[in-house]
Write a protein that holds these residues in place. Structure first.
Motif, mmCIF file in Angstrom:
data_model
loop_
_atom_site.group_PDB
_atom_site.id
_atom_site.type_symbol
_atom_site.label_atom_id
_atom_site.label_comp_id
_atom_site.label_asym_id
_atom_site.label_seq_id
_atom_site.Cartn_x
_atom_site.Cartn_y
_atom_site.Cartn_z
ATOM 1 N N ASP A 279 24.772 -1.999 -10.233
ATOM 2 C CA ASP A 279 26.092 -2.642 -10.143
ATOM 3 C C ASP A 279 26.194 -3.539 -8.913
ATOM 4 N N GLY A 280 25.078 -4.205 -8.584
ATOM 5 C CA GLY A 280 25.083 -5.172 -7.500
ATOM 6 C C GLY A 280 24.942 -4.599 -6.103
ATOM 7 N N GLU A 281 24.796 -3.279 -5.983
ATOM 8 C CA GLU A 281 24.677 -2.631 -4.678
ATOM 9 C C GLU A 281 23.329 -1.938 -4.560
ATOM 10 N N VAL A 298 4.978 15.401 -9.898
ATOM 11 C CA VAL A 298 5.695 14.434 -10.723
ATOM 12 C C VAL A 298 6.452 13.498 -9.789
ATOM 13 N N ILE A 299 6.120 12.203 -9.882
ATOM 14 C CA ILE A 299 6.626 11.209 -8.930
ATOM 15 C C ILE A 299 7.563 10.244 -9.641
ATOM 16 N N PRO A 300 8.770 10.035 -9.108
ATOM 17 C CA PRO A 300 9.675 9.079 -9.748
ATOM 18 C C PRO A 300 9.269 7.639 -9.445
ATOM 19 N N VAL A 301 9.325 6.802 -10.472
ATOM 20 C CA VAL A 301 9.155 5.359 -10.318
ATOM 21 C C VAL A 301 10.340 4.698 -11.004
ATOM 22 N N TYR A 302 10.479 3.391 -10.831
ATOM 23 C CA TYR A 302 11.733 2.746 -11.217
ATOM 24 C C TYR A 302 11.491 1.406 -11.909
ATOM 25 N N GLY A 303 10.504 1.390 -12.811
ATOM 26 C CA GLY A 303 10.159 0.143 -13.473
ATOM 27 C C GLY A 303 11.269 -0.436 -14.309
ATOM 28 N N VAL A 304 12.084 0.410 -14.946
ATOM 29 C CA VAL A 304 13.166 -0.090 -15.795
ATOM 30 C C VAL A 304 14.153 -0.908 -14.975
ATOM 31 N N LEU A 305 14.453 -0.436 -13.765
ATOM 32 C CA LEU A 305 15.421 -1.140 -12.920
ATOM 33 C C LEU A 305 14.789 -2.262 -12.113
ATOM 34 N N SER A 306 13.584 -2.047 -11.603
ATOM 35 C CA SER A 306 13.000 -3.014 -10.672
ATOM 36 C C SER A 306 12.181 -4.087 -11.356
ATOM 37 N N GLY A 307 11.563 -3.744 -12.483
ATOM 38 C CA GLY A 307 10.681 -4.703 -13.142
ATOM 39 C C GLY A 307 9.372 -4.912 -12.413
ATOM 40 N N ASP A 308 9.120 -4.138 -11.359
ATOM 41 C CA ASP A 308 7.894 -4.287 -10.566
ATOM 42 C C ASP A 308 7.252 -2.911 -10.422
ATOM 43 N N SER A 309 6.136 -2.698 -11.102
ATOM 44 C CA SER A 309 5.477 -1.396 -11.072
ATOM 45 C C SER A 309 4.528 -1.231 -9.902
ATOM 46 N N ALA A 310 4.270 -2.319 -9.154
ATOM 47 C CA ALA A 310 3.250 -2.276 -8.099
ATOM 48 C C ALA A 310 3.505 -1.206 -7.041
ATOM 49 N N PRO A 311 4.718 -1.098 -6.472
ATOM 50 C CA PRO A 311 4.893 -0.075 -5.417
ATOM 51 C C PRO A 311 4.747 1.338 -5.948
ATOM 52 N N GLY A 312 5.194 1.591 -7.180
ATOM 53 C CA GLY A 312 5.045 2.917 -7.754
ATOM 54 C C GLY A 312 3.601 3.293 -7.981
ATOM 55 N N ILE A 313 2.813 2.346 -8.489
ATOM 56 C CA ILE A 313 1.383 2.601 -8.711
ATOM 57 C C ILE A 313 0.695 2.911 -7.389
ATOM 58 N N GLU A 314 1.003 2.132 -6.352
ATOM 59 C CA GLU A 314 0.384 2.352 -5.041
ATOM 60 C C GLU A 314 0.805 3.699 -4.459
ATOM 61 N N ALA A 315 2.083 4.057 -4.617
ATOM 62 C CA ALA A 315 2.570 5.334 -4.086
ATOM 63 C C ALA A 315 1.835 6.499 -4.729
ATOM 64 N N VAL A 316 1.637 6.445 -6.032
ATOM 65 C CA VAL A 316 0.927 7.516 -6.734
ATOM 66 C C VAL A 316 -0.507 7.625 -6.244
ATOM 67 N N GLU A 317 -1.177 6.498 -6.073
ATOM 68 C CA GLU A 317 -2.575 6.523 -5.638
ATOM 69 C C GLU A 317 -2.714 7.097 -4.231
ATOM 70 N N ILE A 318 -1.789 6.781 -3.346
ATOM 71 C CA ILE A 318 -1.843 7.331 -1.987
ATOM 72 C C ILE A 318 -1.612 8.839 -2.015
ATOM 73 N N LEU A 319 -0.636 9.281 -2.807
ATOM 74 C CA LEU A 319 -0.385 10.722 -2.910
ATOM 75 C C LEU A 319 -1.597 11.459 -3.473
ATOM 76 N N LYS A 320 -2.276 10.847 -4.426
ATOM 77 C CA LYS A 320 -3.471 11.474 -5.002
ATOM 78 C C LYS A 320 -4.514 11.783 -3.940
ATOM 79 N N SER A 321 -4.644 10.890 -2.991
ATOM 80 C CA SER A 321 -5.667 11.080 -1.959
ATOM 81 C C SER A 321 -5.203 11.993 -0.836
#
Length: 353
Positions: A279-281, A298-321
């Motif tokens: 809602d603009g905020e 289980v890690i939350p990502v926000y592709g539906v709202l952001s349209g950019d999956s890059a930060p979520g993919i990177e976050a998951v990979e860092i947590l994996k290591s």
């Protein structure tokens, strides 16, 4: 004299996890169905971490709902699971799904008994006061057959408390020292309650949480322990990240901190989701709101709202290591976020004793 108690770390083994099921159509409106679908994906990530065909089974899921329509929807969801027997349904006078905040915090006593602590809940500083939210802790403790001790002279929520299981707590001044919760309490006063309720010996105080977080800075959106002496937080993503200054301050504080055993913390950073608006905020979207299950994260990502999956993919990979679990599952949490939180906010682990 009350028996001393301590909250185990989230990575310790669980007998079960309690999860809130979206039940109030008047609160969720058009997001009710999509939020339920995200909760189902969360449940699957806990129960069947290797995929539906895997022999691995996670901890039991206890799903808490309110009302006949919500029960019917939950039963339909349960029927879609490869092994429906792993999901139990419990009806309770649920205001909304945020069991991390309204439910009990499970702990162990000095004799090894499973117990629980609960605090006064006032709707996150009076913002969202729903009928019966102050009864959920007693209901769940009763279903779990554990002795509940209430700390009703202190207002707080489970999402404001991040522990390492060895006596260290991370929290924020913005939340627990807020005039809308504990106006007459000092840091030492809060620390005394935490020692009695959760066995805390050392508190690491952060100042502020995320912009747009109606919880007034819950720590499970900004910093999480993933092992003794090891913590994760976020660095800004994108030039317009609304939390750039806050995230930098959090990282700096954690890098100077030591835990209850005197260890200097190892600090690992993940990218934030960046600027996500509802809602603009700016919304309090966070990759920190993950849940550590017995066999998965289980890690939350926000592709539906952001349209950019890059930060979520990177976050998951860092947590994996960085985190010791065999399975890491990214689940979109965009619709749950419209209610104000994500997977950690709607869950509460019941540790094995």
């Amino acid at each position: 004299m009350m028996t001393p108690r301590r909250q185990p770390a989230e990575w310790a083994h669980h007998d079960a996890v309690w999860i809130g099921w979206p039940s109030a159509a008047d609160l969720w409106e058009d997001n009710l169905g999509p939020a339920r679908a995200e909760v189902e994906d969360f449940v699957r990530g806990i129960l069947f971490p290797g995929g539906d065909g895997s022999d691995i089974r996670g901890e039991r899921v206890n799903l808490v709902y309110r009302g006949a329509e919500a029960k019917s929807a939950a039963e339909i969801m349960r029927g879609r699971l490869p092994d429906p027997s792993l999901l139990a349904l419990y009806e309770a006078p649920l205001g909304d799904i945020w069991l991390r905040d309204t439910g009990p915090v499970f702990a162990t006593s000095e004799t090894g008994e499973l117990v629980a602590s609960a605090f006064r809940f006032n709707g996150w500083g009076g913002k969202y006061q729903l009928p019966s939210d102050n009864k959920i802790a007693d209901e769940i403790a009763g279903h779990a057959n554990v002795r509940l001790r209430r700390f009703d002279d202190f207002t707080g929520e489970g999402g404001a408390l991040e522990v390492d299981g060895e006596g260290t707590l991370i929290t924020t001044r913005q939340c627990l020292l807020n005039k809308n919760r504990n106006p007459n309490m000092s840091e030492k006063d809060v620390e005394a309650v935490m020692k009695s309720a959760l066995g805390i010996e050392k508190t690491i105080w952060l100042d502020e949480g995320l912009v747009g977080d109606h919880t007034d800075g819950h720590v499970d959106n900004i910093a999480r322990f993933i092992a003794p002496g090891k913590v994760v937080c976020m660095h800004p993503f994108g030039d317009d990240d609304p939390n750039a200054k806050v995230l930098s301050a959090i990282e700096a504080t954690l890098r100077q901190a030591t835990d209850a055993n005197g260890r200097k913390l190892e600090v690992i950073t993940l990218p934030s989701p960046g600027r996500i608006e509802i809602d603009g905020e700016p919304a309090a979207a966070s990759h920190m709101n993950f849940y550590i299950a017995n066999h998965s994260v289980v890690i939350p990502v926000y592709g539906v709202l952001s349209g950019d999956s890059a930060p979520g993919i990177e976050a998951v990979e860092i947590l994996k290591s960085a985190l010791d679990r065999p399975h890491f599952i990214a689940v979109d949490s965009s619709h749950i976020l419209t209610g104000g939180g994500s997977f950690h906010c709607i869950s509460q682990q019941q540790p094995t004793v």
